[in-house]
Design a protein around this motif. Structure first.
Motif, PDB file in Angstrom:
ATOM      1  N   UNK A 646       0.833  -1.214   0.000  1.00 29.85           N
ATOM      2  CA  UNK A 646       0.000   0.000   0.000  1.00 29.85           C
ATOM      3  C   UNK A 646       0.869   1.267   0.000  1.00 29.85           C
ATOM      4  N   UNK A 647       1.646   1.443  -1.055  1.00 26.36           N
ATOM      5  CA  UNK A 647       2.635   2.527  -1.062  1.00 26.36           C
ATOM      6  C   UNK A 647       1.983   3.906  -0.966  1.00 26.36           C
ATOM      7  N   UNK A 648       0.915   4.110  -1.733  1.00 27.33           N
ATOM      8  CA  UNK A 648       0.261   5.424  -1.696  1.00 27.33           C
ATOM      9  C   UNK A 648      -0.311   5.698  -0.305  1.00 27.33           C
ATOM     10  N   UNK A 649      -0.908   4.695   0.287  1.00 30.64           N
ATOM     11  CA  UNK A 649      -1.484   4.878   1.628  1.00 30.64           C
ATOM     12  C   UNK A 649      -0.395   5.196   2.635  1.00 30.64           C
ATOM     13  N   UNK A 650       0.748   4.508   2.550  1.00 33.21           N
ATOM     14  CA  UNK A 650       1.840   4.780   3.480  1.00 33.21           C
ATOM     15  C   UNK A 650       2.455   6.155   3.226  1.00 33.21           C
ATOM     16  N   UNK A 653       0.804   9.054   4.979  1.00 28.39           N
ATOM     17  CA  UNK A 653       1.059   9.250   6.415  1.00 28.39           C
ATOM     18  C   UNK A 653       2.564   9.098   6.671  1.00 28.39           C
ATOM     19  N   UNK A 654       3.370   9.669   5.786  1.00 30.75           N
ATOM     20  CA  UNK A 654       4.813   9.385   5.737  1.00 30.75           C
ATOM     21  C   UNK A 654       5.524   9.579   7.077  1.00 30.75           C
ATOM     22  N   UNK A 748       6.881   6.504   5.712  1.00 32.69           N
ATOM     23  CA  UNK A 748       7.594   6.897   4.498  1.00 32.69           C
ATOM     24  C   UNK A 748       8.705   5.921   4.154  1.00 32.69           C
ATOM     25  N   UNK A 749       9.462   5.471   5.154  1.00 29.67           N
ATOM     26  CA  UNK A 749      10.508   4.470   4.896  1.00 29.67           C
ATOM     27  C   UNK A 749       9.900   3.130   4.487  1.00 29.67           C
ATOM     28  N   UNK A 750       8.855   2.718   5.175  1.00 30.97           N
ATOM     29  CA  UNK A 750       8.264   1.420   4.905  1.00 30.97           C
ATOM     30  C   UNK A 750       7.625   1.351   3.517  1.00 30.97           C
ATOM     31  N   UNK A 751       7.260   2.489   2.961  1.00 35.66           N
ATOM     32  CA  UNK A 751       6.567   2.511   1.666  1.00 35.66           C
ATOM     33  C   UNK A 751       7.352   1.810   0.570  1.00 35.66           C
ATOM     34  N   UNK A 752       8.681   1.779   0.672  1.00 35.06           N
ATOM     35  CA  UNK A 752       9.498   1.143  -0.378  1.00 35.06           C
ATOM     36  C   UNK A 752      10.202  -0.123   0.124  1.00 35.06           C
ATOM     37  N   UNK A 753       9.769  -0.669   1.243  1.00 35.84           N
ATOM     38  CA  UNK A 753      10.420  -1.850   1.812  1.00 35.84           C
ATOM     39  C   UNK A 753       9.624  -3.124   1.537  1.00 35.84           C
ATOM     40  N   UNK A 786       1.473  -5.086   8.300  1.00 36.85           N
ATOM     41  CA  UNK A 786       1.773  -3.665   8.523  1.00 36.85           C
ATOM     42  C   UNK A 786       0.734  -3.129   9.490  1.00 36.85           C
ATOM     43  N   UNK A 787       1.211  -2.479  10.534  1.00 39.98           N
ATOM     44  CA  UNK A 787       0.309  -1.900  11.533  1.00 39.98           C
ATOM     45  C   UNK A 787       0.493  -0.386  11.548  1.00 39.98           C
ATOM     46  N   UNK A 788      -0.556   0.315  11.184  1.00 36.53           N
ATOM     47  CA  UNK A 788      -0.556   1.776  11.211  1.00 36.53           C
ATOM     48  C   UNK A 788      -1.425   2.255  12.369  1.00 36.53           C
ATOM     49  N   UNK A 789      -1.285   3.512  12.778  1.00 35.62           N
ATOM     50  CA  UNK A 789      -2.150   4.028  13.853  1.00 35.62           C
ATOM     51  C   UNK A 789      -3.620   3.867  13.494  1.00 35.62           C
ATOM     52  N   UNK A 790      -4.412   3.570  14.506  1.00 36.07           N
ATOM     53  CA  UNK A 790      -5.832   3.357  14.263  1.00 36.07           C
ATOM     54  C   UNK A 790      -6.463   4.591  13.641  1.00 36.07           C
TER      55      UNK A 790
END
Length: 812
Positions: A646-650, A653-654, A748-753, A786-790
């Motif tokens: 989900x690169x755009x989503x990540x 919220x970079x 932002x870092x995770x978006x390309x990992x 992947x866990x993002x803030x609720x």
């Protein structure tokens, strides 16, 4: 959030790539040259011939029972001062010297071997050629080995004892029960001639690669004569047996409550996955169990062992597996809709009944139930408190590993209890948590392929104002840990489940079990006592097995190793567990793992993803090793993934903090003999590990970080790795057959990992197997979340759309 979906199972998106590891090759030990080679050779020949002369009586005894090609010398080798014997020498076959066991390092090293009688002259000849060798001439065979070798002596049978630290070898005069590890070449000879030496041998031996384990009963003097006459011994241990943990409490409850609960039950459909309980039997007539456990699925190993449970322990386990803690259901009124059913085998009779080899019991129990096809999760809450608790494999734990590994298409998931301390008597307040840390997880909890379950507690509301012993969310007072293990073949326990609590007595020192702080489950004494209060790791394990079975019902396509991985992947540490995290070092993280595993699993997290928590599951295969004709096994393939992400989503919220959790779960074939020669990594047929790219790596840069062959093809790794933000890191997580770690950083870092590799590690297949066996493929499950803030972002929608469009492997 609107979305509430099942996890995304990927369509095998990886690409198989030729692989060799990065780094320097492992070279054999090369000793300092011997000052006087001819003299050293003469000494070795004299020591060998002295051992041969000393073996004359042994060889005479062997001549009575063995053909000449199976006779030989049991020897102990010591290294030359300043050197060490390289055990890789014994992986060759031309010298015919068989490695039995090894211990120690440097000058303390002791290597026990078997040398065929017919090879002594050949070895003498080879030593003489080494002694006559001159610099500049072609180096004779085995030169490095002879230069490492310092002394040769006969091996006394008593030196093969390898019992637990608290178990000394039985008196030579007393009849005792023994677990004897035998060379496979003479196993049938041992069985055949044992009665002539007044040694009783259990007919049900357990066979592994390069070792056969037998249960025997004899005086040591008689056993010694047998083992000398058959030149058979690899290791001696105390015999083992299954036991029932004694602390299971049984409060009287009203019959109408049981009837009301039974009336709410909606049984699982025909063909539902089964939790198979190996225990003291199950009271299948119980109103709450009968619809899930018909008599046809209640088995016993012996007719004298009743299948409907006269002990009570098995019925308690069945209730926990099917319902969890009944206290939660009593508070509700809605239907109890079941997705799973039960199966039972009585593997332990009443006290004083006939004893069996536990490994044979387990194999026979599996044979009984698997006559009928079906999906099963196996639950074993019995333990061996008098067996090893130091992390080293035993016959029984290795049997579980072997049965879990199974064959290419049929694997098994076993859930086993970590075991309880203080098997008799009360626990003292001041001993918590130090005694837990000093008392190792018991056999078979060290089984690497199993799901090992410890116990924690949320139960702190004691009756009558009494004070609970353990804090809420902390370790169950009686749960063992792996802190004190001397060998860590795997991070254990894997998870913890509710195991109840104790209350502190009025003296403020001693403690006792309390019904109000136990898990409510089913009782065997029906109809008068339909409910029991049970506790400790047995009940925790049964509940975990039931949870795993429900995952199997929801996801019928998942493999057993995937279900194990998902159980661990869903687990989290409680605040009380995190409060025991002392410092920020990797060692502190490992202590948490060895006490609590990865924490408490969540059934909801196992079942579904939500918008801000995305879980991807990949089930795949790779070929870890290959072997050319006449050559040695070498590394073969790795798998590389560019996952839908989900690169755009990540990116949206970079700057937010997110977590990446990766679990790699697989089963390996065990080789318990490897432990007898201090080679822990060779216990496993193979290893697998994962690697995640750095932010902004392209495909080739990510692959070249871990693949030497890719580098030799001209590809360069990406830039220097950033400071690790993994909880464990690549070295600390590289144990066992379940590898998990958690990365924390910015979105932002995770978006390309999204570039992840699964790569092989060496094991005994690469050391001891030959021919086509070295080309086997192996299965694994890779679970990524992947866990993002609720409420911060929707990760699911973008990823689901990407998977729908991506049905071909990546190109590299």
């Amino acid at each position: 959030m609107a979305s509430d979906d099942k996890h995304l199972i990927l369509p095998r998106l990886g690409r198989s790539i030729a692989f060799t590891p990065v780094g320097k090759p492992i070279h054999p030990i090369v000793p300092e040259p011997v000052d006087d080679r001819p003299e050293h050779a003469r000494n070795l020949i004299e020591r060998l011939h002295s051992a041969l002369r000393g073996s004359s009586e042994r060889l005479d005894a062997q001549s009575e029972v063995l053909p000449r090609d199976r006779r030989g010398l049991l020897l102990v080798l010591r290294p030359r001062d300043g050197s060490e014997i390289d055990l890789s020498f014994f992986r060759g076959t031309s010298h015919k010297i068989e490695l039995l066991a090894a211990s120690g390092r440097g000058r303390r090293q002791r290597v026990r071997v078997f040398v065929p009688e017919r090879r002594v002259s050949k070895i003498t000849e080879a030593i003489a050629q080494y002694g006559d060798w001159e610099e500049g001439e072609r180096k004779p065979r085995f030169t490095d080995f002879f230069e490492q070798l310092g002394d040769i002596n006969l091996a006394a049978v008593s030196r093969f004892w390898n019992g637990p630290e608290n178990a000394s070898m039985p008196s030579k005069k007393d009849v005792a029960d023994w677990e004897v590890w035998i060379r496979p070449a003479v196993a049938e000879d041992v069985k055949r001639v044992a009665p002539e030496f007044d040694v009783s041998v259990d007919p049900h031996a357990t066979s592994f690669s390069r070792v056969v384990v037998m249960q025997m009963r004899a005086r040591f003097a008689n056993l010694e004569r047998l083992l000398i006459a058959t030149a058979s011994v690899i290791e001696l241990r105390p015999a083992s047996e299954l036991t029932v943990p004694p602390m299971s409490m049984t409060p009287v409850q009203r019959r109408n409550l049981a009837s009301a609960l039974a009336g709410r039950i909606v049984p699982a459909p025909e063909g539902a996955p089964l939790t198979t309980i190996f225990d003291t039997g199950v009271r299948y007539q119980h109103a709450m169990l009968s619809a899930s456990l018909p008599e046809a699925r209640a088995h016993t190993l012996l007719p004298a062992w009743q299948k409907d449970d006269t002990d009570g322990h098995g019925t308690q386990m069945a209730g926990a597996a099917l319902f969890g803690d009944l206290e939660k259901l009593i508070r509700k009124t809605d239907p109890i809709v079941l997705q799973t059913a039960l199966e039972s085998v009585t593997v332990l009779g009443a006290s004083g009944s006939r004893r069996f080899n536990p490994s044979h019991q387990l194999r026979e129990a599996i044979r009984r139930v698997e006559r009928t096809p079906g999906r099963r999760i196996y639950s074993l809450s019995l333990g061996m408190p008098n067996n090893r608790n130091d992390g080293l494999p035993t016959e029984f734990s290795s049997t579980i590993d072997q049965l879990a590994f199974g064959d290419d298409t049929h694997k098994r998931l076993f859930c086993v209890a970590a075991g309880n301390l203080a098997e008799s008597g009360d626990l003292v307040v001041g001993d918590y948590i130090g005694t837990n840390d000093a008392t190792g997880i018991q056999t078979p909890g060290q089984a690497a392929n199993a799901l090992t379950v410890g116990a924690y507690t949320e139960k702190t509301d004691a009756e009558w104002g009494e004070r609970a012993h353990a804090p809420r969310g902390d370790l169950c007072p009686s749960s063992r840990t792996a802190i004190a293990w001397r060998t860590h073949l795997a991070h254990k326990p894997d998870i913890v489940m509710e195991g109840g609590n104790r209350v502190v007595e009025a003296d403020g020192v001693s403690t006792r079990m309390a019904e109000s702080l136990c898990v409510l489950t089913t009782h065997n004494e029906i109809p008068g006592r339909p409910f029991a209060a049970a506790a400790e790791t047995s009940i925790a394990n049964a509940a975990a097995a039931g949870m795993a079975t429900r995952v199997a019902a929801l996801y019928p396509e998942l493999w057993p190793e995937t279900i194990r991985g998902l159980m661990v992947h869903s687990a989290r540490w409680t605040p009380a567990m995190l409060n025991r995290w002392e410092g920020s070092t990797r060692a502190a993280a490992q202590d948490i793992l060895r006490r609590f595993g990865w924490g408490v699993p969540s059934e909801e997290r196992m079942r579904r993803s939500v918008d801000n928590v995305l879980t991807l599951i990949e089930q795949d295969r790779l070929s870890p090793f290959t072997q050319r004709p006449g050559g040695k096994p070498t590394y073969d393939k790795m798998n590389f993934y560019r996952l839908p992400w989900p690169r755009e989503a990540l990116d949206s919220i970079a700057s937010e903090k997110v977590k990446l959790r990766i679990t790699l779960s697989y089963f390996a074939e065990p080789f318990p003999s490897a432990i007898t020669f201090d080679s822990e990594q060779d216990y496993f047929s193979h290893g697998l590990t994962f690697d995640v790219c750095e932010p902004d790596d392209d495909d080739n840069e990510a692959i070249a970080r871990i693949n030497g062959r890719h580098r030799r093809a001209g590809h360069r790794p990406g830039g220097k790795r950033r400071r690790s933000r993994w909880i464990l890191g690549s070295e600390a997580r590289a144990v066992g057959t379940l590898r998990q770690d958690v990365w924390e950083g910015t979105a932002g870092d995770l978006a390309t990992m999204n570039r992840i590799s699964v790569v092989p590690e060496r094991g005994w297949w690469s050391s001891f197997r030959t021919g086509k066996d070295a080309d086997e493929t192996v299965r694994y499950a890779l679970i990524v979340s992947i866990e993002a803030p609720e409420a911060a972002v929707d990760l699911l929608t973008e990823t689901s759309q990407a998977i729908a469009q991506l049905r071909t492997p990546v190109e590299v």
